[in-house]
Design a protein around this motif. Structure first.
Motif, PDB file in Angstrom:
ATOM      1  N   ASP A 137       0.874  -1.174   0.000  1.00 11.67           N
ATOM      2  CA  ASP A 137       0.000   0.000   0.000  1.00 11.67           C
ATOM      3  C   ASP A 137       0.913   1.226   0.000  1.00 11.67           C
ATOM      4  O   ASP A 137       1.459   1.604   1.043  1.00 11.67           O
ATOM      5  CB  ASP A 137      -0.903  -0.014   1.227  1.00 11.67           C
ATOM      6  N   THR A 138       1.081   1.835  -1.164  1.00 15.83           N
ATOM      7  CA  THR A 138       2.032   2.947  -1.294  1.00 15.83           C
ATOM      8  C   THR A 138       1.495   4.255  -0.709  1.00 15.83           C
ATOM      9  O   THR A 138       2.192   5.257  -0.738  1.00 15.83           O
ATOM     10  CB  THR A 138       2.424   3.154  -2.766  1.00 15.83           C
ATOM     11  N   THR A 139       0.280   4.239  -0.175  1.00 14.41           N
ATOM     12  CA  THR A 139      -0.239   5.442   0.490  1.00 14.41           C
ATOM     13  C   THR A 139       0.130   5.451   1.974  1.00 14.41           C
ATOM     14  O   THR A 139      -0.086   6.453   2.654  1.00 14.41           O
ATOM     15  CB  THR A 139      -1.768   5.551   0.350  1.00 14.41           C
ATOM     16  N   ASP A 145       8.281   3.555   4.744  1.00 18.44           N
ATOM     17  CA  ASP A 145       9.506   3.692   5.546  1.00 18.44           C
ATOM     18  C   ASP A 145      10.101   2.329   5.886  1.00 18.44           C
ATOM     19  O   ASP A 145      11.315   2.139   5.801  1.00 18.44           O
ATOM     20  CB  ASP A 145       9.226   4.482   6.830  1.00 18.44           C
ATOM     21  N   ALA A 146       9.243   1.373   6.266  1.00 20.78           N
ATOM     22  CA  ALA A 146       9.734   0.031   6.603  1.00 20.78           C
ATOM     23  C   ALA A 146      10.380  -0.628   5.387  1.00 20.78           C
ATOM     24  O   ALA A 146      11.443  -1.252   5.498  1.00 20.78           O
ATOM     25  CB  ALA A 146       8.586  -0.831   7.139  1.00 20.78           C
ATOM     26  N   CYS A 147       9.764  -0.480   4.221  1.00 17.91           N
ATOM     27  CA  CYS A 147      10.313  -1.063   2.995  1.00 17.91           C
ATOM     28  C   CYS A 147      11.607  -0.383   2.582  1.00 17.91           C
ATOM     29  O   CYS A 147      12.571  -1.053   2.192  1.00 17.91           O
ATOM     30  CB  CYS A 147       9.285  -0.983   1.864  1.00 17.91           C
ATOM     31  N   ALA A 148      11.643   0.936   2.664  1.00 15.85           N
ATOM     32  CA  ALA A 148      12.855   1.669   2.290  1.00 15.85           C
ATOM     33  C   ALA A 148      14.021   1.270   3.195  1.00 15.85           C
ATOM     34  O   ALA A 148      15.143   1.069   2.721  1.00 15.85           O
ATOM     35  CB  ALA A 148      12.600   3.174   2.364  1.00 15.85           C
ATOM     36  N   THR A 149      13.767   1.132   4.472  1.00 18.57           N
ATOM     37  CA  THR A 149      14.818   0.723   5.412  1.00 18.57           C
ATOM     38  C   THR A 149      15.297  -0.689   5.104  1.00 18.57           C
ATOM     39  O   THR A 149      16.504  -0.962   5.115  1.00 18.57           O
ATOM     40  CB  THR A 149      14.297   0.824   6.858  1.00 18.57           C
ATOM     41  N   ARG A 152      12.521   5.741  -1.282  1.00 16.82           N
ATOM     42  CA  ARG A 152      11.142   6.206  -1.012  1.00 16.82           C
ATOM     43  C   ARG A 152      10.491   6.764  -2.279  1.00 16.82           C
ATOM     44  O   ARG A 152       9.326   6.502  -2.550  1.00 16.82           O
ATOM     45  CB  ARG A 152      11.146   7.258   0.094  1.00 16.82           C
ATOM     46  N   ARG A 153      11.251   7.552  -3.041  1.00 16.33           N
ATOM     47  CA  ARG A 153      10.714   8.096  -4.300  1.00 16.33           C
ATOM     48  C   ARG A 153      10.326   6.973  -5.251  1.00 16.33           C
ATOM     49  O   ARG A 153       9.285   7.017  -5.892  1.00 16.33           O
ATOM     50  CB  ARG A 153      11.737   9.013  -4.974  1.00 16.33           C
ATOM     51  N   GLU A 154      11.170   5.963  -5.353  1.00 17.44           N
ATOM     52  CA  GLU A 154      10.899   4.833  -6.244  1.00 17.44           C
ATOM     53  C   GLU A 154       9.652   4.076  -5.796  1.00 17.44           C
ATOM     54  O   GLU A 154       8.811   3.694  -6.612  1.00 17.44           O
ATOM     55  CB  GLU A 154      12.112   3.897  -6.275  1.00 17.44           C
ATOM     56  N   LEU A 155       9.524   3.854  -4.506  1.00 16.05           N
ATOM     57  CA  LEU A 155       8.373   3.127  -3.981  1.00 16.05           C
ATOM     58  C   LEU A 155       7.069   3.902  -4.178  1.00 16.05           C
ATOM     59  O   LEU A 155       6.017   3.315  -4.392  1.00 16.05           O
ATOM     60  CB  LEU A 155       8.563   2.817  -2.493  1.00 16.05           C
ATOM     61  N   ARG A 156       7.131   5.232  -4.120  1.00 17.73           N
ATOM     62  CA  ARG A 156       5.939   6.076  -4.246  1.00 17.73           C
ATOM     63  C   ARG A 156       5.495   6.301  -5.688  1.00 17.73           C
ATOM     64  O   ARG A 156       4.399   6.773  -5.921  1.00 17.73           O
ATOM     65  CB  ARG A 156       6.221   7.456  -3.651  1.00 17.73           C
ATOM     66  N   CYS A 157       6.348   6.045  -6.650  1.00 14.76           N
ATOM     67  CA  CYS A 157       6.079   6.413  -8.038  1.00 14.76           C
ATOM     68  C   CYS A 157       4.678   6.024  -8.468  1.00 14.76           C
ATOM     69  O   CYS A 157       4.209   4.920  -8.229  1.00 14.76           O
ATOM     70  CB  CYS A 157       7.099   5.782  -8.968  1.00 14.76           C
ATOM     71  N   ASP A 196       3.241   6.630 -11.817  1.00 14.21           N
ATOM     72  CA  ASP A 196       3.166   6.913 -13.247  1.00 14.21           C
ATOM     73  C   ASP A 196       2.132   5.987 -13.888  1.00 14.21           C
ATOM     74  O   ASP A 196       2.319   4.781 -13.895  1.00 14.21           O
ATOM     75  CB  ASP A 196       4.546   6.694 -13.872  1.00 14.21           C
ATOM     76  N   PRO A 197       1.040   6.517 -14.421  1.00 10.87           N
ATOM     77  CA  PRO A 197      -0.012   5.653 -14.970  1.00 10.87           C
ATOM     78  C   PRO A 197       0.390   4.914 -16.249  1.00 10.87           C
ATOM     79  O   PRO A 197      -0.172   3.868 -16.568  1.00 10.87           O
ATOM     80  CB  PRO A 197      -1.162   6.621 -15.247  1.00 10.87           C
ATOM     81  N   VAL A 198       1.362   5.416 -16.979  1.00  9.72           N
ATOM     82  CA  VAL A 198       1.791   4.772 -18.215  1.00  9.72           C
ATOM     83  C   VAL A 198       2.835   3.695 -17.927  1.00  9.72           C
ATOM     84  O   VAL A 198       2.757   2.580 -18.435  1.00  9.72           O
ATOM     85  CB  VAL A 198       2.349   5.808 -19.213  1.00  9.72           C
ATOM     86  N   HIS A 199       3.803   4.031 -17.118  1.00  6.65           N
ATOM     87  CA  HIS A 199       4.880   3.101 -16.783  1.00  6.65           C
ATOM     88  C   HIS A 199       4.706   2.689 -15.322  1.00  6.65           C
ATOM     89  O   HIS A 199       5.286   3.277 -14.429  1.00  6.65           O
ATOM     90  CB  HIS A 199       6.247   3.744 -17.022  1.00  6.65           C
ATOM     91  N   TYR A 200       3.904   1.667 -15.121  1.00  6.14           N
ATOM     92  CA  TYR A 200       3.526   1.231 -13.785  1.00  6.14           C
ATOM     93  C   TYR A 200       4.731   0.740 -12.978  1.00  6.14           C
ATOM     94  O   TYR A 200       5.763   0.353 -13.515  1.00  6.14           O
ATOM     95  CB  TYR A 200       2.491   0.090 -13.876  1.00  6.14           C
ATOM     96  N   ARG A 201       4.561   0.740 -11.689  1.00  9.75           N
ATOM     97  CA  ARG A 201       5.432   0.062 -10.729  1.00  9.75           C
ATOM     98  C   ARG A 201       4.509  -0.613  -9.727  1.00  9.75           C
ATOM     99  O   ARG A 201       3.544  -0.018  -9.280  1.00  9.75           O
ATOM    100  CB  ARG A 201       6.327   1.042  -9.996  1.00  9.75           C
ATOM    101  N   ARG A 202       4.829  -1.840  -9.375  1.00  8.59           N
ATOM    102  CA  ARG A 202       4.032  -2.578  -8.391  1.00  8.59           C
ATOM    103  C   ARG A 202       5.007  -3.276  -7.458  1.00  8.59           C
ATOM    104  O   ARG A 202       5.978  -3.867  -7.914  1.00  8.59           O
ATOM    105  CB  ARG A 202       3.143  -3.591  -9.116  1.00  8.59           C
ATOM    106  N   PHE A 203       4.731  -3.179  -6.166  1.00  9.12           N
ATOM    107  CA  PHE A 203       5.596  -3.809  -5.172  1.00  9.12           C
ATOM    108  C   PHE A 203       4.815  -4.830  -4.366  1.00  9.12           C
ATOM    109  O   PHE A 203       3.649  -4.615  -4.033  1.00  9.12           O
ATOM    110  CB  PHE A 203       6.213  -2.752  -4.235  1.00  9.12           C
ATOM    111  N   PHE A 204       5.480  -5.932  -4.082  1.00 15.91           N
ATOM    112  CA  PHE A 204       4.908  -7.001  -3.275  1.00 15.91           C
ATOM    113  C   PHE A 204       5.758  -7.136  -2.019  1.00 15.91           C
ATOM    114  O   PHE A 204       6.985  -6.987  -2.073  1.00 15.91           O
ATOM    115  CB  PHE A 204       4.900  -8.314  -4.064  1.00 15.91           C
ATOM    116  N   ILE A 205       5.091  -7.402  -0.907  1.00 16.13           N
ATOM    117  CA  ILE A 205       5.794  -7.542   0.362  1.00 16.13           C
ATOM    118  C   ILE A 205       5.479  -8.899   0.978  1.00 16.13           C
ATOM    119  O   ILE A 205       4.406  -9.458   0.765  1.00 16.13           O
ATOM    120  CB  ILE A 205       5.428  -6.411   1.348  1.00 16.13           C
TER     121      ILE A 205
END
Length: 149
Positions: free
Chosen positions: A10-12, A18-22, A40-45, A47-56
């Motif tokens: 949940d990037t919101t 913070d936990a992921c960035a650390t 943190r910037r990378e995790l928050r990105c 961009d609707p065209v060039h998606y990023r998705r993170f799994f924990i």
């Protein structure tokens, strides 16, 4: 040994970011390339065209691993697995492999076809999942690997 579960990040949530960035900063131990603010910037990105998705991977309410997937902005239908990290004390339990599988499953469920690239030091797990090493793709101990779906 307790069980872990895989979720999407949940990037919101600043607390989760913070936990992921650390976790990533500690795992890579390269403050010039992987400083907390850049991560943190990378995790928050968003961009609707060039998606990023993170799994924990979560165990007992703690984030113990993270893995990302993003669209390559330079090639259509090309996806990149990246920013994969497992807490050192949690390694060897299949958590990294589970995160890879979760990202591959998401890609195959979300897109009809494509290519997946990953740069990896440990290639066996990727070979087992259908990746192959690209010719001349070995640089500085890392192997560039490709899978198609």
């Amino acid at each position: 040994m307790s069980k872990f579960r895989i979720d999407t990040l949940d990037t919101t949530s600043e607390l989760l970011l913070d936990a992921c960035a650390t976790l990533i900063a500690n795992a890579f131990a390269d403050p010039e390339r992987y400083n907390l603010e850049r991560i943190r910037r990378e995790l928050r990105c968003d961009d609707p065209v060039h998606y990023r998705r993170f799994f924990i991977a979560v165990e007992n309410g703690q984030i113990i691993a993270l893995g990302g997937v993003k669209a390559a902005d330079w090639a259509s239908r090309t996806h990149i697995l990246y920013l994969s990290a497992v807490a050192p004390e949690k390694r060897g339990r299949g958590i990294g492999r589970a995160l890879i599988k979760a990202r591959l499953d998401w890609l195959k469920a979300t897109f009809k076809s494509g290519r997946i690239l990953v740069s990896a030091t440990k290639t066996r797990r990727f070979r087992d999942l259908g990746f192959r090493e690209l010719r001349n793709g070995h640089i500085d101990g890392k192997h560039l690997m490709l899978s198609r779906f």
